[in-house]
Design a protein around this motif. Sequence first.
Motif, PDB file in Angstrom:
ATOM      1  N   TYR A  64       0.854  -1.189   0.000  1.00 21.66           N
ATOM      2  CA  TYR A  64       0.000   0.000   0.000  1.00 21.66           C
ATOM      3  C   TYR A  64       0.891   1.241   0.000  1.00 21.66           C
ATOM      4  O   TYR A  64       1.524   1.566   1.010  1.00 21.66           O
ATOM      5  CB  TYR A  64      -0.895  -0.026   1.239  1.00 21.66           C
ATOM      6  N   HIS A  65       0.947   1.923  -1.156  1.00 22.55           N
ATOM      7  CA  HIS A  65       1.782   3.117  -1.304  1.00 22.55           C
ATOM      8  C   HIS A  65       1.057   4.176  -2.137  1.00 22.55           C
ATOM      9  O   HIS A  65       1.501   4.520  -3.242  1.00 22.55           O
ATOM     10  CB  HIS A  65       3.116   2.762  -1.964  1.00 22.55           C
ATOM     11  N   PRO A  66      -0.060   4.718  -1.656  1.00 20.06           N
ATOM     12  CA  PRO A  66      -0.815   5.688  -2.464  1.00 20.06           C
ATOM     13  C   PRO A  66      -0.046   6.978  -2.746  1.00 20.06           C
ATOM     14  O   PRO A  66      -0.316   7.645  -3.726  1.00 20.06           O
ATOM     15  CB  PRO A  66      -2.066   5.958  -1.629  1.00 20.06           C
ATOM     16  N   GLY A  67       0.935   7.305  -1.911  1.00 20.35           N
ATOM     17  CA  GLY A  67       1.707   8.531  -2.121  1.00 20.35           C
ATOM     18  C   GLY A  67       2.988   8.308  -2.889  1.00 20.35           C
ATOM     19  O   GLY A  67       3.839   9.192  -2.945  1.00 20.35           O
ATOM     20  N   GLY A  68       3.157   7.113  -3.477  1.00 21.92           N
ATOM     21  CA  GLY A  68       4.347   6.832  -4.261  1.00 21.92           C
ATOM     22  C   GLY A  68       5.561   6.459  -3.426  1.00 21.92           C
ATOM     23  O   GLY A  68       6.680   6.461  -3.942  1.00 21.92           O
ATOM     24  N   THR A  69       5.361   6.137  -2.149  1.00 27.30           N
ATOM     25  CA  THR A  69       6.483   5.712  -1.321  1.00 27.30           C
ATOM     26  C   THR A  69       6.925   4.316  -1.738  1.00 27.30           C
ATOM     27  O   THR A  69       6.304   3.685  -2.588  1.00 27.30           O
ATOM     28  CB  THR A  69       6.083   5.695   0.173  1.00 27.30           C
ATOM     29  N   ARG A  70       7.993   3.860  -1.115  1.00 26.80           N
ATOM     30  CA  ARG A  70       8.487   2.501  -1.352  1.00 26.80           C
ATOM     31  C   ARG A  70       8.466   1.739  -0.039  1.00 26.80           C
ATOM     32  O   ARG A  70       8.353   2.316   1.027  1.00 26.80           O
ATOM     33  CB  ARG A  70       9.918   2.539  -1.899  1.00 26.80           C
ATOM     34  N   TYR A  71       8.677   0.447  -0.128  1.00 25.92           N
ATOM     35  CA  TYR A  71       8.683  -0.453   1.025  1.00 25.92           C
ATOM     36  C   TYR A  71       9.551   0.070   2.167  1.00 25.92           C
ATOM     37  O   TYR A  71       9.164   0.059   3.319  1.00 25.92           O
ATOM     38  CB  TYR A  71       9.167  -1.823   0.527  1.00 25.92           C
ATOM     39  N   ASP A  72      10.744   0.539   1.852  1.00 28.84           N
ATOM     40  CA  ASP A  72      11.688   0.948   2.887  1.00 28.84           C
ATOM     41  C   ASP A  72      11.694   2.453   3.148  1.00 28.84           C
ATOM     42  O   ASP A  72      12.537   2.952   3.883  1.00 28.84           O
ATOM     43  CB  ASP A  72      13.092   0.477   2.530  1.00 28.84           C
ATOM     44  N   SER A  73      10.735   3.186   2.583  1.00 30.71           N
ATOM     45  CA  SER A  73      10.667   4.628   2.795  1.00 30.71           C
ATOM     46  C   SER A  73      10.282   4.944   4.241  1.00 30.71           C
ATOM     47  O   SER A  73       9.356   4.333   4.774  1.00 30.71           O
ATOM     48  CB  SER A  73       9.614   5.265   1.887  1.00 30.71           C
ATOM     49  N   PRO A  74      10.968   5.891   4.873  1.00 34.22           N
ATOM     50  CA  PRO A  74      10.617   6.271   6.240  1.00 34.22           C
ATOM     51  C   PRO A  74       9.194   6.814   6.365  1.00 34.22           C
ATOM     52  O   PRO A  74       8.582   6.704   7.423  1.00 34.22           O
ATOM     53  CB  PRO A  74      11.634   7.359   6.593  1.00 34.22           C
ATOM     54  N   ASP A  75       8.664   7.375   5.288  1.00 34.25           N
ATOM     55  CA  ASP A  75       7.305   7.935   5.342  1.00 34.25           C
ATOM     56  C   ASP A  75       6.258   7.000   4.719  1.00 34.25           C
ATOM     57  O   ASP A  75       5.115   7.395   4.515  1.00 34.25           O
ATOM     58  CB  ASP A  75       7.256   9.306   4.676  1.00 34.25           C
ATOM     59  N   ALA A  76       6.647   5.754   4.443  1.00 37.85           N
ATOM     60  CA  ALA A  76       5.680   4.782   3.909  1.00 37.85           C
ATOM     61  C   ALA A  76       4.601   4.516   4.949  1.00 37.85           C
ATOM     62  O   ALA A  76       4.879   4.437   6.151  1.00 37.85           O
ATOM     63  CB  ALA A  76       6.381   3.477   3.540  1.00 37.85           C
ATOM     64  N   PRO A  77       3.350   4.399   4.522  1.00 37.57           N
ATOM     65  CA  PRO A  77       2.279   4.128   5.475  1.00 37.57           C
ATOM     66  C   PRO A  77       2.420   2.738   6.104  1.00 37.57           C
ATOM     67  O   PRO A  77       2.928   1.814   5.471  1.00 37.57           O
ATOM     68  CB  PRO A  77       1.008   4.217   4.638  1.00 37.57           C
ATOM     69  N   ILE A  78       1.998   2.645   7.337  1.00 36.26           N
ATOM     70  CA  ILE A  78       1.894   1.351   8.015  1.00 36.26           C
ATOM     71  C   ILE A  78       0.437   0.939   7.880  1.00 36.26           C
ATOM     72  O   ILE A  78      -0.439   1.451   8.578  1.00 36.26           O
ATOM     73  CB  ILE A  78       2.316   1.458   9.491  1.00 36.26           C
ATOM     74  N   ALA A  79       0.170   0.053   6.933  1.00 36.31           N
ATOM     75  CA  ALA A  79      -1.184  -0.399   6.616  1.00 36.31           C
ATOM     76  C   ALA A  79      -1.287  -1.882   6.978  1.00 36.31           C
ATOM     77  O   ALA A  79      -0.822  -2.739   6.226  1.00 36.31           O
ATOM     78  CB  ALA A  79      -1.479  -0.170   5.137  1.00 36.31           C
ATOM     79  N   PRO A  80      -1.874  -2.200   8.134  1.00 38.99           N
ATOM     80  CA  PRO A  80      -1.838  -3.568   8.675  1.00 38.99           C
ATOM     81  C   PRO A  80      -2.369  -4.678   7.773  1.00 38.99           C
ATOM     82  O   PRO A  80      -1.928  -5.810   7.905  1.00 38.99           O
ATOM     83  CB  PRO A  80      -2.679  -3.468   9.945  1.00 38.99           C
ATOM     84  N   ARG A  81      -3.278  -4.395   6.865  1.00 34.66           N
ATOM     85  CA  ARG A  81      -3.812  -5.455   5.999  1.00 34.66           C
ATOM     86  C   ARG A  81      -2.934  -5.728   4.782  1.00 34.66           C
ATOM     87  O   ARG A  81      -3.167  -6.659   4.032  1.00 34.66           O
ATOM     88  CB  ARG A  81      -5.223  -5.093   5.534  1.00 34.66           C
ATOM     89  N   TRP A  82      -1.943  -4.878   4.563  1.00 37.03           N
ATOM     90  CA  TRP A  82      -1.106  -4.942   3.374  1.00 37.03           C
ATOM     91  C   TRP A  82       0.287  -5.462   3.724  1.00 37.03           C
ATOM     92  O   TRP A  82       0.736  -5.367   4.863  1.00 37.03           O
ATOM     93  CB  TRP A  82      -1.004  -3.549   2.744  1.00 37.03           C
ATOM     94  N   TYR A  83       0.981  -5.982   2.696  1.00 37.32           N
ATOM     95  CA  TYR A  83       2.327  -6.512   2.868  1.00 37.32           C
ATOM     96  C   TYR A  83       3.306  -5.392   3.177  1.00 37.32           C
ATOM     97  O   TYR A  83       3.208  -4.320   2.586  1.00 37.32           O
ATOM     98  CB  TYR A  83       2.751  -7.231   1.585  1.00 37.32           C
ATOM     99  N   PRO A  84       4.257  -5.603   4.061  1.00 32.47           N
ATOM    100  CA  PRO A  84       4.562  -6.791   4.846  1.00 32.47           C
ATOM    101  C   PRO A  84       3.899  -6.791   6.228  1.00 32.47           C
ATOM    102  O   PRO A  84       4.095  -7.714   7.009  1.00 32.47           O
ATOM    103  CB  PRO A  84       6.079  -6.726   4.993  1.00 32.47           C
ATOM    104  N   TYR A  85       3.090  -5.767   6.493  1.00 37.42           N
ATOM    105  CA  TYR A  85       2.504  -5.631   7.836  1.00 37.42           C
ATOM    106  C   TYR A  85       1.575  -6.791   8.172  1.00 37.42           C
ATOM    107  O   TYR A  85       1.469  -7.186   9.333  1.00 37.42           O
ATOM    108  CB  TYR A  85       1.784  -4.287   7.947  1.00 37.42           C
ATOM    109  N   ASN A  86       0.929  -7.356   7.153  1.00 37.69           N
ATOM    110  CA  ASN A  86       0.008  -8.469   7.384  1.00 37.69           C
ATOM    111  C   ASN A  86       0.743  -9.760   7.763  1.00 37.69           C
ATOM    112  O   ASN A  86       0.120 -10.785   7.986  1.00 37.69           O
ATOM    113  CB  ASN A  86      -0.883  -8.700   6.164  1.00 37.69           C
ATOM    114  N   ARG A  87       2.059  -9.709   7.844  1.00 38.14           N
ATOM    115  CA  ARG A  87       2.883 -10.847   8.258  1.00 38.14           C
ATOM    116  C   ARG A  87       3.749 -10.483   9.466  1.00 38.14           C
ATOM    117  O   ARG A  87       4.723 -11.164   9.758  1.00 38.14           O
ATOM    118  CB  ARG A  87       3.784 -11.287   7.104  1.00 38.14           C
ATOM    119  N   CYS A  88       3.399  -9.406  10.148  1.00 40.77           N
ATOM    120  CA  CYS A  88       4.219  -8.868  11.233  1.00 40.77           C
ATOM    121  C   CYS A  88       3.752  -9.290  12.610  1.00 40.77           C
ATOM    122  O   CYS A  88       2.581  -9.579  12.835  1.00 40.77           O
ATOM    123  CB  CYS A  88       4.150  -7.337  11.229  1.00 40.77           C
ATOM    124  N   ASP A  89       4.704  -9.201  13.503  1.00 41.19           N
ATOM    125  CA  ASP A  89       4.416  -9.244  14.923  1.00 41.19           C
ATOM    126  C   ASP A  89       4.823  -7.889  15.479  1.00 41.19           C
ATOM    127  O   ASP A  89       5.689  -7.210  14.926  1.00 41.19           O
ATOM    128  CB  ASP A  89       5.222 -10.348  15.616  1.00 41.19           C
TER     129      ASP A  89
END
Length: 130
Positions: A64-89
Amino acid sequence: MNILDFNALLVLAAQSDTIDIPCECVIHRADGWISRPATLDPALLVPVGTLREDPFVEPTFAEYHPGGTRYDSPDAPIAPRWYPYNRCDAAHCRNCGRAWLCYTEAGGYFVDPRIRALRAAPLVDAPLEA
């Protein structure tokens, strides 16, 4: 391990945001996903709960990157239903109580434990697209 819904995650993040004490866990800048540094003792991170909703359902690999961020971007959203958050503890630091997200990236030839600081500002309750 108990499943953390969005509200529980938000509370955990908000509490973590108020912690302002020096600790060895924060010497590693992890506003975006990073490989867990070898100098960070894994025993320092105490499990709190999981974001994995159902262990019998394979979650999406879509990000989930609606603002054009990337996986490792500091400002990337934390979206729990989306990868990789949906596999997190979620975990907290044994010493200071700061909250962290943790998951293991498993590629064809490697296993890479990764961490990201859990903060309230980038949390987004974004539903999966149908």
